[in-house]
Write a protein that holds these residues in place. Structure first.
Motif, PDB file in Angstrom:
ATOM      1  N   ASN A 180       3.930   0.195   4.497  1.00 15.47           N
ATOM      2  CA  ASN A 180       4.404   1.240   5.399  1.00 15.47           C
ATOM      3  C   ASN A 180       4.438   0.668   6.823  1.00 15.47           C
ATOM      4  O   ASN A 180       5.492   0.263   7.313  1.00 15.47           O
ATOM      5  N   ALA A 181       3.276   0.579   7.463  1.00 16.81           N
ATOM      6  CA  ALA A 181       3.247   0.063   8.843  1.00 16.81           C
ATOM      7  C   ALA A 181       3.892  -1.322   8.930  1.00 16.81           C
ATOM      8  O   ALA A 181       4.585  -1.641   9.898  1.00 16.81           O
ATOM      9  N   GLY A 182       3.667  -2.132   7.897  1.00 17.66           N
ATOM     10  CA  GLY A 182       4.192  -3.499   7.904  1.00 17.66           C
ATOM     11  C   GLY A 182       5.701  -3.565   8.040  1.00 17.66           C
ATOM     12  O   GLY A 182       6.251  -4.568   8.497  1.00 17.66           O
ATOM     13  N   ASP A 241      -5.559  -1.109  -2.670  1.00 17.76           N
ATOM     14  CA  ASP A 241      -4.555  -0.069  -2.429  1.00 17.76           C
ATOM     15  C   ASP A 241      -4.410   0.247  -0.937  1.00 17.76           C
ATOM     16  O   ASP A 241      -3.299   0.499  -0.462  1.00 17.76           O
ATOM     17  N   VAL A 242      -5.528   0.228  -0.206  1.00 20.49           N
ATOM     18  CA  VAL A 242      -5.432   0.473   1.239  1.00 20.49           C
ATOM     19  C   VAL A 242      -4.614  -0.658   1.881  1.00 20.49           C
ATOM     20  O   VAL A 242      -3.728  -0.405   2.714  1.00 20.49           O
ATOM     21  N   ASP A 243      -4.880  -1.876   1.480  1.00 21.28           N
ATOM     22  CA  ASP A 243      -4.095  -3.000   2.025  1.00 21.28           C
ATOM     23  C   ASP A 243      -2.607  -2.844   1.683  1.00 21.28           C
ATOM     24  O   ASP A 243      -1.734  -3.063   2.523  1.00 21.28           O
ATOM     25  N   ARG A 244      -2.338  -2.460   0.433  1.00 18.34           N
ATOM     26  CA  ARG A 244      -0.933  -2.298   0.017  1.00 18.34           C
ATOM     27  C   ARG A 244      -0.245  -1.217   0.848  1.00 18.34           C
ATOM     28  O   ARG A 244       0.899  -1.369   1.259  1.00 18.34           O
ATOM     29  N   THR A 304       6.440  -4.576  13.650  1.00 19.34           N
ATOM     30  CA  THR A 304       6.900  -5.749  14.394  1.00 19.34           C
ATOM     31  C   THR A 304       8.118  -5.432  15.247  1.00 19.34           C
ATOM     32  O   THR A 304       8.297  -5.973  16.321  1.00 19.34           O
ATOM     33  N   MET A 305       8.957  -4.512  14.780  1.00 17.91           N
ATOM     34  CA  MET A 305      10.146  -4.229  15.570  1.00 17.91           C
ATOM     35  C   MET A 305       9.950  -3.111  16.591  1.00 17.91           C
ATOM     36  O   MET A 305      10.381  -3.234  17.728  1.00 17.91           O
ATOM     37  N   VAL A 306       9.298  -2.013  16.201  1.00 11.03           N
ATOM     38  CA  VAL A 306       9.358  -0.856  17.103  1.00 11.03           C
ATOM     39  C   VAL A 306       8.031  -0.331  17.631  1.00 11.03           C
ATOM     40  O   VAL A 306       8.029   0.500  18.543  1.00 11.03           O
ATOM     41  N   GLY A 307       6.901  -0.741  17.102  1.00  8.96           N
ATOM     42  CA  GLY A 307       5.640  -0.167  17.599  1.00  8.96           C
ATOM     43  C   GLY A 307       5.495   1.292  17.181  1.00  8.96           C
ATOM     44  O   GLY A 307       6.138   1.752  16.237  1.00  8.96           O
ATOM     45  N   ILE A 308       4.650   2.028  17.898  1.00 13.09           N
ATOM     46  CA  ILE A 308       4.262   3.366  17.471  1.00 13.09           C
ATOM     47  C   ILE A 308       5.187   4.473  18.000  1.00 13.09           C
ATOM     48  O   ILE A 308       5.658   5.328  17.254  1.00 13.09           O
ATOM     49  N   PHE A 309       5.433   4.442  19.298  1.00 12.16           N
ATOM     50  CA  PHE A 309       6.166   5.570  19.902  1.00 12.16           C
ATOM     51  C   PHE A 309       7.633   5.569  19.487  1.00 12.16           C
ATOM     52  O   PHE A 309       8.211   6.605  19.163  1.00 12.16           O
ATOM     53  N   ARG A 310       8.240   4.362  19.481  1.00 10.28           N
ATOM     54  CA  ARG A 310       9.650   4.286  19.050  1.00 10.28           C
ATOM     55  C   ARG A 310       9.761   4.679  17.577  1.00 10.28           C
ATOM     56  O   ARG A 310      10.738   5.262  17.150  1.00 10.28           O
ATOM     57  N   TRP A 311       8.704   4.352  16.800  1.00  8.58           N
ATOM     58  CA  TRP A 311       8.708   4.719  15.378  1.00  8.58           C
ATOM     59  C   TRP A 311       8.754   6.243  15.220  1.00  8.58           C
ATOM     60  O   TRP A 311       9.510   6.785  14.409  1.00  8.58           O
ATOM     61  N   MET A 312       7.950   6.941  16.030  1.00  9.25           N
ATOM     62  CA  MET A 312       7.970   8.408  15.946  1.00  9.25           C
ATOM     63  C   MET A 312       9.328   8.945  16.391  1.00  9.25           C
ATOM     64  O   MET A 312       9.868   9.877  15.794  1.00  9.25           O
ATOM     65  N   ASP A 313       9.906   8.304  17.419  1.00  8.22           N
ATOM     66  CA  ASP A 313      11.250   8.715  17.857  1.00  8.22           C
ATOM     67  C   ASP A 313      12.268   8.503  16.748  1.00  8.22           C
ATOM     68  O   ASP A 313      13.153   9.329  16.513  1.00  8.22           O
TER      69      ASP A 313
END
Ligand SMILES: NC(=O)c1ccc[n+]([C@@H]2O[C@H](COP(=O)([O-])OP(=O)(O)OC[C@H]3O[C@@H](n4cnc5c(N)ncnc54)[C@H](O)[C@@H]3O)[C@@H](O)[C@H]2O)c1
Length: 336
Positions: free
Chosen positions: A230-232, A222-225, A236-245
């Protein structure tokens, strides 16, 4: 890519790779694809049994997946595989890729520095040994850098260039330029820090993942899923900071106030991974890890993951980091 990049000719920059295990083989492949003459040094004879085969296989798969247009022979004519350190004499850059052991790396640096020119760059693919410590083991610490690749090095866009306390940052900037010609989207880490950037991020996640399983909140599956779905979907496209934006910074601010104090911050190696290692498990490579595998299953995971690395690269290349900037520029030009 900058003008400076256009002036760099990879065919005129011989590169040495020392250590021809998993990563040394794929790094050599990447450099051959980029057009460098490559001297690949086997510090232990057993490397000679598999290095050329591995590199050839990488090149074959690269052709089958449209990463390159030529047959392996086209690239392999630029490759020398040898046990002789003296063959590194003309290398302008040497990438050390031996096991994660400081003493072994020190003895390898000694042999490399016996032969290379004082101005040639010396780098290590170390995952976690601080560059400031490794460079102290060398004669010319100012030309020493971390070059941290991600496997498989010839398909991934990741590369960290890490300066130690004594590294000359301008030479790190040169590596940054050069690595664009290796089809990387590099990161220049200007100040040394344990784990560099990516491992600090990833190990925070590994630790929390293990904590959740050990404490019965969820299963390994379940942790892998959760991570994959979610993160998966955005990493690849936006990383962390752009994701929060993209998803609203204020919500993250609110959640942090309550969630951060509950995240695990233990410093011991967790029991779950300790048990796997003590039982001799290494994962897919010996069919025994967090999951159990039959040999056929292990092979299938390895092959399927390899296929995926080519496909995700293709997808990522459709969304380069500067894609939106380019589109905005075009819009501006059209409106002039
Ligand atoms: N595997 C990864 O995904 C990964 C990712 C990033 C960085 N790294 C780092 O890259 C380096 C190499 O890792 P790898 O995964 O290719 O390991 P590997 O085990 O596949 O290869 C290690 C190589 O080290 C050399 N070696 C072994 N014993 C030696 C000795 N006694 N003296 C001299 N050389 C010796 C050999 O060339 C051997 O092939 C390590 O520092 C590792 O931390 C690995």
């Amino acid at each position: 890519m900058s003008d400076q990049n256009n002036q760099i000719k990879t065919s005129e920059i011989p590169v040495g790779v020392v250590g021809l295990g998993l990563m040394g083989s794929s790094i050599a492949t990447c450099l051959l694809i980029a057009g460098h003459p490559v001297v690949a040094v086997a510090p232990i004879s057993s490397d000679l049994l598999h290095a050329e085969k591995r590199i050839r296989e990488h090149l074959l798969k690269s052709k089958a997946n449209g990463l390159v247009v030529n047959d392996p022979e086209f690239y392999l004519r630029n490759l020398i595989i040898t046990e002789e350190y003296t063959s590194l004499r003309d290398s302008q850059l040497v990438i050390e890729c031996t096991i994660e052991n400081k003493d072994i790396k020190a003895s390898v640096y000694h042999k490399i520095e016996e032969v290379i020119a004082p101005e040639a760059l010396l780098t290590s693919n170390t995952s976690a040994i601080p560059i400031s410590i490794l460079q102290k083991l060398t004669r010319h610490p100012e030309r020493f850098f971390g070059l941290h690749w991600a496997e498989p090095s010839h398909t991934t866009r990741f590369l960290e260039i890490i300066c130690g306390d004594q590294s000359k940052v301008e030479r790190g900037e040169y590596l940054y330029q050069l690595s664009h010609l290796w089809r990387k989207e590099p990161i220049l880490v200007r100040k040394d820090i344990p784990g560099f950037i990516t491992n600090r991020l990833m190990y925070a996640m590994y630790r929390e993942a293990i904590h959740l399983v050990e404490n019965g909140y969820a299963t390994i599956e379940d942790v892998d899923r959760s991570c994959r779905n979610n993160a998966g979907y955005f990493m690849t496209m936006v990383g962390i900071f752009r994701w929060m934006d993209l998803t609203g910074v204020q919500a993250y601010h609110t959640v942090m106030q309550n969630l951060l104090p509950t995240l695990y911050n233990g410093t011991e190696v967790p029991k779950l991974i300790d048990d796997v290692v003590k039982a001799g498990g290494n994962g897919v490579s010996n069919a025994k890890g967090f999951y159990d595998y039959t040999p056929e299953e292990a092979k299938l995971w390895e092959e399927t993951f390899s296929k995926f690395t080519y496909q995700i690269r293709e997808l990522a290349l459709q969304y380069p980091a500067d894609l939106i900037e380019k589109q905005l520029l075009k819009l501006k030009e059209e409106n002039l």
